[in-house]
Design an enzyme around this catalytic site. Structure first.
Site, PDB file in Angstrom:
ATOM      1  N   CYS A 120       0.415   3.610   3.109  1.00 36.66           N
ATOM      2  CA  CYS A 120       0.452   2.996   4.523  1.00 36.66           C
ATOM      3  C   CYS A 120       2.616   3.502   4.196  1.00 36.66           C
ATOM      4  O   CYS A 120       2.817   3.800   4.988  1.00 36.66           O
ATOM      5  CB  CYS A 120       0.163   1.262   4.199  1.00 36.66           C
ATOM      6  SG  CYS A 120      -1.284   1.152   4.073  1.00 36.66           S
ATOM      7  N   CYS A 145       1.087  -1.486  -0.094  1.00 33.48           N
ATOM      8  CA  CYS A 145      -0.078   0.286   0.154  1.00 33.48           C
ATOM      9  C   CYS A 145       0.507   1.215   0.348  1.00 33.48           C
ATOM     10  O   CYS A 145       1.631   1.794   0.514  1.00 33.48           O
ATOM     11  CB  CYS A 145      -0.399   0.159   1.213  1.00 33.48           C
ATOM     12  SG  CYS A 145      -1.466   1.488   1.507  1.00 33.48           S
TER      13      CYS A 145
END
EC number: 5.3.4.1
Length: 452
Positions: A56, A53
């Site tokens: 993230c 991600c």
């Protein structure tokens, strides 16, 4: 005295140096399956992430700063992170559906964080949730101190009652957004007058408002609507939260770096209408301004020129635009009233055509953003598939043409053979006819001679 002060400073420096030498991994704990059983003994702030991600990865340095800030403040909160793709059962238990997901875990309660991903906002959220649901205000000095720190303040006044039980219930639900306090009547400022006690008040916009169950309805809905100031600086996160209020959002879209009269005027008009017409519009509208039109353009799938004024209905994706530039508060009030009485034309919406338009708009925006950020990457991502598809189409078309030509050639050969066979048959028949004719002629000549 000086020696004591010096010792205090040295103690702070030494503790700071000691903390700086501690690796970040010790401040932000990597969690595993054991977290499921051990979490209830502490208050946790957890980042559920996925290794692939991009958001993230962007959050990771901020999360490390959050761990340092909470540890240095002496907070009992423990900060951790867990790979939701590896420990998917834990992620499912907490209802994680996207990445990154930030949750504060306190006993059996799990609170979602939906605000800006900055260190200050995340730490403030964690400290608010970790503390008591209802914070007491024992003195007027404490009340004044808290009021200076919080632009919006919800206060319960009175002793134990059914209203207080409702207040506690609402606090357990909405503590993720705002603080809740309790105080006695003598702690309140002198300008506050209450017709009855117990009561729930909200202090904001340099004044206060009292909850009236008959006029305002459910306490939770009232708190949810009143947790914002009357006029806001609106961004994407704020607009998302305003969707929970059920209000229409009246936004002056401006360029804050532009000090021209057009930009400053539309903002001041919106502020004036929000302040002086609260009784008429506060129940249905939230006023504010937004810097720049990039976000609003993507939301409306339109190109708005700024400065402008737009009213958004976040529940069904509709929006309203004035037919002309607003020059004064009276024109803005007239426009808002036209929305209330239904004469203003709504645009957008969430119908099928708008959803199809959204798909194409998002695809276009993605392509444009990729080419703007990295032209070479854009050429590779979109040029390569297009090239492959073009070659495949060319191959298919060429194959069809060759098959057709071969089929025509075979047909011509067959027709030619048939023609040749027909000619041979006709020639043979001709010879047979000629032979028969010769025999007939000889027989005829013989008969004529016999007669003679």
């Amino acid at each position: 005295m000086a020696a004591a002060g010096l010792c205090f400073i040295l103690a702070i420096v030494s503790s700071t140096s000691l903390l700086a030498s501690v690796p970040v991994s010790a401040l932000v704990e990597d969690l595993d399956d054991s977290f499921k059983e051990n979490r209830k003994d502490d208050i946790w702030l957890v980042d559920f992430y996925a290794p692939w991600c991009g958001h993230c990865k962007k959050l990771e340095p901020v999360w490390n700063e959050v761990g340092i800030e909470i540890r240095t403040s002496g907070s009992p909160i423990r900060v951790g992170k867990i790979d939701a793709t590896v420990y998917s059962s834990i992620a499912s238990e907490f209802g994680v559906r996207g990445f990154p997901t930030i949750k504060a875990l306190k006993g059996d309660m799990a609170y979602n964080y939906r605000g800006p991903r900055t260190k200050e906002d995340i730490v403030e959220f964690a400290n608010r949730v970790a503390g008591p649901l209802i914070r007491p205000l024992p003195s007027q000095q404490m009340f004044d101190h808290v009021k200076k720190r919080h632009p919006v303040l919800f206060v319960y006044v009175g002793v134990e009652s059914t209203l207080k039980e409702k207040f506690i219930e609402v606090a357990s639900e909405l503590i993720v957004y705002t603080y809740f306090f309790s105080a006695s009547e003598d702690v309140l400022p002198k300008y506050v007058t209450l017709n009855e006690v117990p009561a729930v008040l909200v202090f904001k916009d340099s004044t206060y408002f009292v909850y009236d169950e008959y006029e305002d309805g459910d306490l939770s809905s009232w708190v949810n609507k009143e947790r914002f100031e009357g006029y806001l600086h609106i961004d994407g996160f704020t607009l998302y939260e305003l969707g929970d209020t059920g209000k229409l959002v009246a936004v002056a879209v401006i360029d804050e770096k532009n000090n021209s009269i057009e930009h400053t005027r539309i903002k001041s008009i919106a502020q004036d209408v929000a302040k002086n017409n609260r009784n008429n519009f506060h129940r249905d509208f939230q006023f504010g301004h937004m810097d720049g039109n990039d976000y609003i353009n993507s939301l409306l799938m339109d190109e708005l020129s700024i400065p402008t004024f737009v009213v958004l209905n976040t529940s069904n994706q509709q929006y309203f635009l004035p037919s002309k530039h607003i020059e004064n508060p009276e024109e803005m009030i007239q426009f808002i009233n036209s929305i209330l009485d239904g004469t203003a034309e709504a645009q957008g919406g969430d119908g099928i055509l708008q959803r199809i338009k959204r798909v194409f708009y998002d695809a276009k925006s993605t392509v444009v953003s990729v080419f703007k950020s990295s032209p070479l990457l854009g050429c590779f991502l979109f040029g390569l598939p297009l090239g492959v598809i073009s070659i495949m189409c060319y191959g298919i078309c060429t194959a069809d043409t060759e098959d057709g030509s071969e089929e025509m050639t075979r047909k011509d050969v067959i027709d030619q053979n048939a023609s040749d066979e027909g000619s041979d048959e006709e020639e043979e028949k001709g010879r047979e006819i000629t032979d028969v004719s010769d025999e007939d002629q000889q027989e005829k000549d013989f008969m004529e001679k016999k007669i003679d």
